[in-house]
Design an enzyme around this catalytic site. Structure first.
Site, mmCIF file in Angstrom:
data_model
loop_
_atom_site.group_PDB
_atom_site.id
_atom_site.type_symbol
_atom_site.label_atom_id
_atom_site.label_comp_id
_atom_site.label_asym_id
_atom_site.label_seq_id
_atom_site.Cartn_x
_atom_site.Cartn_y
_atom_site.Cartn_z
ATOM 1 N N CYS A 44 1.764 -7.823 -3.714
ATOM 2 C CA CYS A 44 0.557 -8.486 -3.206
ATOM 3 C C CYS A 44 0.003 -9.477 -4.236
ATOM 4 O O CYS A 44 -0.382 -9.088 -5.336
ATOM 5 C CB CYS A 44 -0.497 -7.433 -2.847
ATOM 6 N N CYS A 47 -3.627 -8.878 -5.192
ATOM 7 C CA CYS A 47 -3.728 -7.731 -6.097
ATOM 8 C C CYS A 47 -3.457 -8.149 -7.539
ATOM 9 O O CYS A 47 -4.155 -7.721 -8.464
ATOM 10 C CB CYS A 47 -2.754 -6.625 -5.690
#
Length: 275
Positions: A44, A47
């Site tokens: 991600c 993230c």
């Protein structure tokens, strides 16, 4: 070589303040203190952007009774499912008695504020002006439940609006009895004398909203929880806010007309605040 050692030392310090959770995480009732948890996926991109902020957050909150943690939701899927993770990153403040969802700005300052607010009682007892100022210093709209049973309709709202406002319960000892004050008998209002002399409610139980420099009073029956909750949801934002996706999006569902200012002219911003 010296620079590498310093860099390694600093990185180790940052990492040590963030706990990597594993298979034993899941039962909130066993937590010793609130856990601010980032559910992430290794692939991600959002993230990866959040990770440096998360390590900084660990340092900022290291002296508070809050554990900053992260967990790989692609490996520990049962924990992700338990806490309703549907996308990445997902941020939850998990305590023994509640789980709070974070939907605000992904900045260190905003996350520290969320974690600090969420780890305290969601409806604080207000017995002095100092206690009230503690709430106002958060910069959020403050809702005050005044009198016996005034807070019952607010309690379900506190977890839902943790990102936007804050609640206080005015203790009975802060109120002047109606039968002992000539001022009250003539104005038909109850002063919150030990909290702030200019604060009054026209009836008990009552509900006030303190936003910016304005004090609003809920005028209808406070026992009508649906009405109270609609009013709180409509008044939970300050009059002037800095715009972003996280702050503007909820405003689109309110009944009010919105005025937007795009620019960096501080004098113009001040003029907008004074309107």
């Amino acid at each position: 070589m010296f620079n590498l050692l310093v860099l390694f030392s600093l990185l180790s310090h940052y990492l040590s303040e963030v706990v990597e959770l594993g298979p034993n995480f899941g039962d909130a009732s066993e937590l010793f203190e609130p856990h601010l948890v980032m559910f992430y996926a290794p692939w991600c991109g959002h993230c990866r952007i959040l990770h440096p902020i998360w390590y900084e957050l660990g340092i900022k909150l290291s002296r508070q009774p809050i554990t900053v943690a992260k967990i790989d939701a692609t490996i520990y899927r049962s924990a992700a499912e338990k806490y309703g993770v549907r996308g990445f990153p997902t941020i939850r403040l998990i305590s023994k008695d509640r789980v709070l969802e974070y939907n605000g700005e992904r900045t260190t300052e905003a996350l520290v504020k969320f974690a600090t607010k969420g780890s305290r009682p969601l409806l604080s007892s207000i017995v002095s002006e100092g206690k009230l100022n503690d709430l106002k210093n958060t910069g959020d709209v403050v809702f005050l439940a005044v009198g016996q049973n005034a807070k019952s309709c607010l309690e379900p709202l506190a977890p839902m609006t943790i990102n936007e406002c804050i609640f206080g319960d005015v203790a009975n000892e802060a109120l002047v009895p109606l039968s002992t004050s000539s001022r009250i008998s003539s104005t038909k209002s109850t002063p919150l004398t030990s909290i702030r002399p200019d604060l009054t409610v026209s009836k008990l139980p009552g509900l006030l909203a303190l936003k910016d420099d304005i004090v609003l009073e809920y005028s209808k029956d406070i026992s009508d929880c649906e009405g109270v909750q609609r009013w709180v949801m409509a008044e939970r934002f300050n009059t002037f806010i800095v715009g972003s996706y996280h702050t503007i999006h909820p405003l689109l569902f309110l009944k009010y007309k919105l005025v937007f200012y795009y620019g960096e002219n501080e004098e113009r911003v001040q003029e907008m605040k004074e309107l």
